[in-house]
Design a protein around this motif. Sequence first.
Motif, PDB file in Angstrom:
ATOM      1  N   ARG A   1      12.939  -9.648  47.580  1.00 33.00           N
ATOM      2  CA  ARG A   1      14.158 -10.224  48.172  1.00 33.00           C
ATOM      3  C   ARG A   1      14.458  -9.645  49.553  1.00 33.00           C
ATOM      4  O   ARG A   1      14.985 -10.343  50.429  1.00 33.00           O
ATOM      5  CB  ARG A   1      15.333 -10.023  47.208  1.00 33.00           C
ATOM      6  N   GLU A   2      14.129  -8.361  49.743  1.00 32.37           N
ATOM      7  CA  GLU A   2      14.344  -7.764  51.062  1.00 32.37           C
ATOM      8  C   GLU A   2      13.479  -8.457  52.112  1.00 32.37           C
ATOM      9  O   GLU A   2      13.918  -8.693  53.247  1.00 32.37           O
ATOM     10  CB  GLU A   2      14.026  -6.263  51.032  1.00 32.37           C
TER      11      GLU A   2
ATOM     12  N   GLU B   1      15.008 -11.797  52.981  1.00 30.82           N
ATOM     13  CA  GLU B   1      16.155 -11.620  53.870  1.00 30.82           C
ATOM     14  C   GLU B   1      15.691 -11.311  55.294  1.00 30.82           C
ATOM     15  O   GLU B   1      16.293 -11.779  56.272  1.00 30.82           O
ATOM     16  CB  GLU B   1      17.054 -10.502  53.327  1.00 30.82           C
ATOM     17  N   GLU B   2      14.612 -10.522  55.415  1.00 31.83           N
ATOM     18  CA  GLU B   2      14.078 -10.197  56.734  1.00 31.83           C
ATOM     19  C   GLU B   2      13.578 -11.460  57.431  1.00 31.83           C
ATOM     20  O   GLU B   2      13.789 -11.648  58.638  1.00 31.83           O
ATOM     21  CB  GLU B   2      12.935  -9.181  56.592  1.00 31.83           C
TER      22      GLU B   2
ATOM     23  N   ARG C   1      14.724 -14.502  56.897  1.00 34.90           N
ATOM     24  CA  ARG C   1      15.921 -15.270  57.285  1.00 34.90           C
ATOM     25  C   ARG C   1      16.511 -14.743  58.592  1.00 34.90           C
ATOM     26  O   ARG C   1      16.871 -15.521  59.499  1.00 34.90           O
ATOM     27  CB  ARG C   1      16.980 -15.187  56.178  1.00 34.90           C
ATOM     28  N   LYS C   2      16.597 -13.411  58.703  1.00 38.82           N
ATOM     29  CA  LYS C   2      17.173 -12.813  59.906  1.00 38.82           C
ATOM     30  C   LYS C   2      16.298 -13.073  61.125  1.00 38.82           C
ATOM     31  O   LYS C   2      16.805 -13.396  62.204  1.00 38.82           O
ATOM     32  CB  LYS C   2      17.348 -11.306  59.701  1.00 38.82           C
TER      33      LYS C   2
ATOM     34  N   ILE D   1      23.689 -17.849  57.059  1.00 41.71           N
ATOM     35  CA  ILE D   1      23.887 -18.042  55.624  1.00 41.71           C
ATOM     36  C   ILE D   1      24.672 -19.326  55.357  1.00 41.71           C
ATOM     37  O   ILE D   1      24.464 -19.987  54.339  1.00 41.71           O
ATOM     38  CB  ILE D   1      24.591 -16.817  55.007  1.00 41.71           C
TER      39      ILE D   1
ATOM     40  N   LYS E   1      27.440 -17.889  50.036  1.00 42.19           N
ATOM     41  CA  LYS E   1      27.216 -16.561  50.625  1.00 42.19           C
ATOM     42  C   LYS E   1      27.299 -15.475  49.558  1.00 42.19           C
ATOM     43  O   LYS E   1      26.451 -14.580  49.502  1.00 42.19           O
ATOM     44  CB  LYS E   1      28.261 -16.309  51.719  1.00 42.19           C
TER      45      LYS E   1
ATOM     46  N   TYR F   1      24.279 -15.563  47.243  1.00 46.38           N
ATOM     47  CA  TYR F   1      23.075 -15.117  47.945  1.00 46.38           C
ATOM     48  C   TYR F   1      23.030 -13.595  48.020  1.00 46.38           C
ATOM     49  O   TYR F   1      21.986 -12.975  47.740  1.00 46.38           O
ATOM     50  CB  TYR F   1      23.036 -15.720  49.357  1.00 46.38           C
ATOM     51  N   TYR F   2      24.173 -12.972  48.372  1.00 47.03           N
ATOM     52  CA  TYR F   2      24.190 -11.510  48.495  1.00 47.03           C
ATOM     53  C   TYR F   2      24.090 -10.834  47.129  1.00 47.03           C
ATOM     54  O   TYR F   2      23.523  -9.745  47.014  1.00 47.03           O
ATOM     55  CB  TYR F   2      25.432 -11.044  49.263  1.00 47.03           C
TER      56      TYR F   2
ATOM     57  N   LEU G   1      20.463 -10.831  46.497  1.00 47.11           N
ATOM     58  CA  LEU G   1      19.786  -9.785  47.275  1.00 47.11           C
ATOM     59  C   LEU G   1      19.963  -8.414  46.634  1.00 47.11           C
ATOM     60  O   LEU G   1      19.069  -7.564  46.707  1.00 47.11           O
ATOM     61  CB  LEU G   1      20.322  -9.741  48.715  1.00 47.11           C
TER      62      LEU G   1
ATOM     63  N   GLU H   1      16.718  -0.884  47.544  1.00 48.72           N
ATOM     64  CA  GLU H   1      17.277  -1.505  46.347  1.00 48.72           C
ATOM     65  C   GLU H   1      17.692  -0.463  45.315  1.00 48.72           C
ATOM     66  O   GLU H   1      18.702  -0.609  44.637  1.00 48.72           O
ATOM     67  CB  GLU H   1      16.222  -2.437  45.734  1.00 48.72           C
TER      68      GLU H   1
END
Length: 330
Positions: free
Chosen positions: A34-35, A38-39, A41-42, A48, A59, A62-63, A66, A227
Amino acid sequence: MMQSSLLSICRLINMMNPTLTEPQNSVVAVNIDREAMEEIRKRKGVPIRTLERRINLSKSRYYRWLRYQTDLPLELVMGLKKVLNMSDRELLNLFVSSTDEQIQMLGLVIYTSMSNQETELKQFLNLRKSLGKFKNSSEDNNAYKLILTYADLVVHCRNGEPSMFELRRIGEYFTSIDYFTLFDILLYLATLRISLNYSFSNAVMEKESIILENSLLKKFSSNQSNEWKDILIGCVIDLSLCFVDMNNHEQAIKLLNKATVILKRQSGENRQTKEIFQFLAYLYVTKDISSEDTVIKKIKHNMSNSSSYLPRNEFDFFKNLSIKEKCVFE
């Protein structure tokens, strides 16, 4: 009665299974890094709010995903893939084997085994009974067989009939491996804690504890540890207390110092963790502690304030620790 619990297990329960629900172990699960998702996505600059608009992924959900507090159905995972313009291969590379069910089961068994609450002890006995099906199963279920061995050890200890068979079985497992997963670290800490609580002489487990320390610190240094950071901090505290109970105060202090250096390097040392490490290091070097001691007074004050935001089981851990060290935080 258990003399000590484990902070790492309290934090694992708070993060993964606060309702103390027995996890399902009848299916093979897969998970996603998941990290890494997210990377991606960024890096691609996808807001988001775009996820909410295009695939109805809020949002907050999603968090929570994560933070490994919830799972997503396959259609939302595929929706993420589409929004982020990922290829099939890119998504496949993010799939990892999941041991969440095993870790959740281990955490639940350890947590309930160290409880003094009647309902939780009853749950522990029921969990042990349900694990009985793995007693003669194949090596594919080795993790569950190890959890059952630990549960048998606790039951025999609680009944005043300690058996060295379970300790030898678990000890042999740890001497046969040279890499400790989080599952291994938690099982090791729990078995070592039981040995110390019941004054077992267990040279193998105590000797291998240095390997455990090295594995734990390597996980701290890893960029993949975010995590589990709070749980790993709990492991450091738990292991340091085990070192103290093995009359190895010097090793306990070294462990806290090494962990502190790593956390500073990662900018991961928050105020609470810093104060806990300082407090424990102070206890480990100070022979005569008075409740009027300046450091103890400060810790008492901070502890009373923390009761409003710490989970109950974590607050109880530190309160029980303070009682054990003859400096009650009331």
